[in-house]
Design a protein around this motif. Structure first.
Motif, PDB file in Angstrom:
ATOM      1  N   LEU A 173       0.780  -1.238   0.000  1.00  0.00           N
ATOM      2  CA  LEU A 173       0.000   0.000   0.000  1.00  0.00           C
ATOM      3  C   LEU A 173       0.812   1.288   0.000  1.00  0.00           C
ATOM      4  O   LEU A 173       0.344   2.306  -0.509  1.00  0.00           O
ATOM      5  N   PHE A 174       2.008   1.272   0.590  1.00  0.00           N
ATOM      6  CA  PHE A 174       2.749   2.522   0.782  1.00  0.00           C
ATOM      7  C   PHE A 174       4.032   2.535  -0.040  1.00  0.00           C
ATOM      8  O   PHE A 174       4.932   1.717   0.181  1.00  0.00           O
ATOM      9  N   ARG A 175       4.113   3.481  -0.971  1.00  0.00           N
ATOM     10  CA  ARG A 175       5.306   3.575  -1.830  1.00  0.00           C
ATOM     11  C   ARG A 175       6.582   3.800  -1.037  1.00  0.00           C
ATOM     12  O   ARG A 175       7.641   3.326  -1.397  1.00  0.00           O
ATOM     13  N   GLU A 176       6.473   4.547   0.042  1.00  0.00           N
ATOM     14  CA  GLU A 176       7.669   4.891   0.817  1.00  0.00           C
ATOM     15  C   GLU A 176       8.034   3.827   1.849  1.00  0.00           C
ATOM     16  O   GLU A 176       8.971   3.996   2.631  1.00  0.00           O
ATOM     17  N   PHE A 177       7.334   2.709   1.857  1.00  0.00           N
ATOM     18  CA  PHE A 177       7.598   1.648   2.839  1.00  0.00           C
ATOM     19  C   PHE A 177       9.032   1.144   2.704  1.00  0.00           C
ATOM     20  O   PHE A 177       9.503   0.832   1.618  1.00  0.00           O
ATOM     21  N   ASP A 178       9.713   1.067   3.846  1.00  0.00           N
ATOM     22  CA  ASP A 178      11.106   0.612   3.895  1.00  0.00           C
ATOM     23  C   ASP A 178      11.134  -0.796   4.495  1.00  0.00           C
ATOM     24  O   ASP A 178      11.184  -0.966   5.715  1.00  0.00           O
ATOM     25  N   GLY A 179      11.076  -1.785   3.620  1.00  0.00           N
ATOM     26  CA  GLY A 179      11.034  -3.174   4.047  1.00  0.00           C
ATOM     27  C   GLY A 179      12.203  -3.595   4.923  1.00  0.00           C
ATOM     28  O   GLY A 179      11.997  -4.197   5.984  1.00  0.00           O
ATOM     29  N   PRO A 180      13.453  -3.297   4.519  1.00  0.00           N
ATOM     30  CA  PRO A 180      14.585  -3.689   5.357  1.00  0.00           C
ATOM     31  C   PRO A 180      14.539  -3.068   6.756  1.00  0.00           C
ATOM     32  O   PRO A 180      14.868  -3.721   7.746  1.00  0.00           O
ATOM     33  N   ALA A 181      14.103  -1.799   6.844  1.00  0.00           N
ATOM     34  CA  ALA A 181      14.009  -1.156   8.161  1.00  0.00           C
ATOM     35  C   ALA A 181      12.920  -1.822   9.003  1.00  0.00           C
ATOM     36  O   ALA A 181      13.090  -2.019  10.212  1.00  0.00           O
ATOM     37  N   TYR A 182      11.813  -2.174   8.381  1.00  0.00           N
ATOM     38  CA  TYR A 182      10.727  -2.867   9.082  1.00  0.00           C
ATOM     39  C   TYR A 182      11.235  -4.190   9.644  1.00  0.00           C
ATOM     40  O   TYR A 182      11.016  -4.518  10.810  1.00  0.00           O
ATOM     41  N   LEU A 183      11.936  -4.960   8.801  1.00  0.00           N
ATOM     42  CA  LEU A 183      12.437  -6.259   9.246  1.00  0.00           C
ATOM     43  C   LEU A 183      13.490  -6.117  10.342  1.00  0.00           C
ATOM     44  O   LEU A 183      13.528  -6.915  11.279  1.00  0.00           O
ATOM     45  N   ALA A 184      14.325  -5.088  10.236  1.00  0.00           N
ATOM     46  CA  ALA A 184      15.327  -4.858  11.279  1.00  0.00           C
ATOM     47  C   ALA A 184      14.647  -4.564  12.615  1.00  0.00           C
ATOM     48  O   ALA A 184      15.058  -5.072  13.665  1.00  0.00           O
ATOM     49  N   MET A 185      13.601  -3.742  12.593  1.00  0.00           N
ATOM     50  CA  MET A 185      12.888  -3.429  13.827  1.00  0.00           C
ATOM     51  C   MET A 185      12.123  -4.649  14.340  1.00  0.00           C
ATOM     52  O   MET A 185      12.071  -4.889  15.550  1.00  0.00           O
ATOM     53  N   ALA A 186      11.557  -5.438  13.442  1.00  0.00           N
ATOM     54  CA  ALA A 186      10.858  -6.653  13.864  1.00  0.00           C
ATOM     55  C   ALA A 186      11.823  -7.599  14.574  1.00  0.00           C
ATOM     56  O   ALA A 186      11.483  -8.184  15.614  1.00  0.00           O
ATOM     57  N   ARG A 187      13.039  -7.742  14.043  1.00  0.00           N
ATOM     58  CA  ARG A 187      14.050  -8.591  14.698  1.00  0.00           C
ATOM     59  C   ARG A 187      14.400  -8.060  16.087  1.00  0.00           C
ATOM     60  O   ARG A 187      14.628  -8.809  17.019  1.00  0.00           O
ATOM     61  N   GLU A 188      14.422  -6.726  16.206  1.00  0.00           N
ATOM     62  CA  GLU A 188      14.733  -6.110  17.494  1.00  0.00           C
ATOM     63  C   GLU A 188      13.599  -6.309  18.483  1.00  0.00           C
ATOM     64  O   GLU A 188      13.836  -6.547  19.675  1.00  0.00           O
ATOM     65  N   LEU A 189      12.362  -6.231  18.024  1.00  0.00           N
ATOM     66  CA  LEU A 189      11.195  -6.353  18.908  1.00  0.00           C
ATOM     67  C   LEU A 189      10.930  -7.794  19.331  1.00  0.00           C
ATOM     68  O   LEU A 189      10.509  -8.036  20.464  1.00  0.00           O
ATOM     69  N   LEU A 190      11.149  -8.726  18.418  1.00  0.00           N
ATOM     70  CA  LEU A 190      10.900 -10.131  18.741  1.00  0.00           C
ATOM     71  C   LEU A 190      11.997 -10.665  19.668  1.00  0.00           C
ATOM     72  O   LEU A 190      13.122 -10.162  19.666  1.00  0.00           O
ATOM     73  N   PRO A 191      11.689 -11.670  20.464  1.00  0.00           N
ATOM     74  CA  PRO A 191      12.696 -12.230  21.379  1.00  0.00           C
ATOM     75  C   PRO A 191      13.918 -12.727  20.610  1.00  0.00           C
ATOM     76  O   PRO A 191      13.792 -13.265  19.518  1.00  0.00           O
ATOM     77  N   HIS A 192      15.091 -12.506  21.198  1.00  0.00           N
ATOM     78  CA  HIS A 192      16.324 -12.971  20.570  1.00  0.00           C
ATOM     79  C   HIS A 192      17.342 -13.390  21.634  1.00  0.00           C
ATOM     80  O   HIS A 192      17.142 -13.231  22.787  1.00  0.00           O
TER      81      HIS A 192
END
Length: 196
Positions: A177-196
């Protein structure tokens, strides 16, 4: 008359499925069987010899795309080190983006599933398999990395699976939906938020 091998039949089904994926990506689910036939380069008889109609073709496309992701999860599970939930999510979403160039196609499937019971059933099956794979990996991870017992690990993994599925859906929706969506940044934050 020469006998058709199962390998030949599978190759033709794959050819049709790939053509359908290209059609759906270009035209959405408004793509007709005629579009799929033209894209595949096969005759109508050849197509209908493998699939009864568009719903079966759609199911084959979904199974192909999600089957690759579930295979990814099994490969992750067979490693010496159990990957973190963030690593699992990243692998699945990266592979999905590679397989389905236009994630808007997935949004269309979800939208169609609201009013079409056959597509709803397909979505239920695909997400059921995805959840089962997440649950298996996350349970193994919770036992190994959190030291949880069997029951606690399954309860923990069940809650975590819902969050991982939601993060995946968010990634798919925003990238469509969003042209400006930054997939790599989203995934980096998801990795940070999820347990590790």
């Amino acid at each position: 008359m020469p006998k058709v091998t199962e390998q030949y039949r599978e190759a033709k089904r794959d050819q049709i499925t790939e053509a359908a994926l290209r059609c759906f990506a270009a035209k959405g689910f408004g793509a007709s069987m005629a579009d799929i036939i033209a894209e595949s380069g096969l005759s109508a008889g050849a197509i209908y010899g493998h699939f009864a109609g568009k719903a079966e073709v759609m199911q084959a496309v979904a199974v192909k795309v999600m089957g690759s992701r579930i295979e990814d999860m099994q490969n992750l599970r067979s490693r010496d080190r159990i990957p973190s939930p963030g690593e699992v999510l990243t692998r699945i979403l990266t592979g999905l983006s590679d397989d389905v160039a236009d994630t808007g196609l997935l949004l269309q499937v979800w939208g169609e599933s609201v009013t079409d019971p056959s597509i709803r059933e397909l979505v239920d099956v695909v997400f059921g398999e995805l959840r089962a794979s997440y649950l298996q990996l996350f349970t193994d991870w919770a036992k190994s990395e959190r030291g949880l017992g069997d029951v606690e690990a399954i309860e923990y993994a069940t809650r975590l699976t819902s969050v991982a599925v939601g993060l995946g859906q968010g990634y798919i929706a925003q990238s469509a939906l969003f042209r400006e969506f930054d997939g790599p940044a989203y995934l980096a934050m998801a990795r940070e938020l999820l347990p590790h």
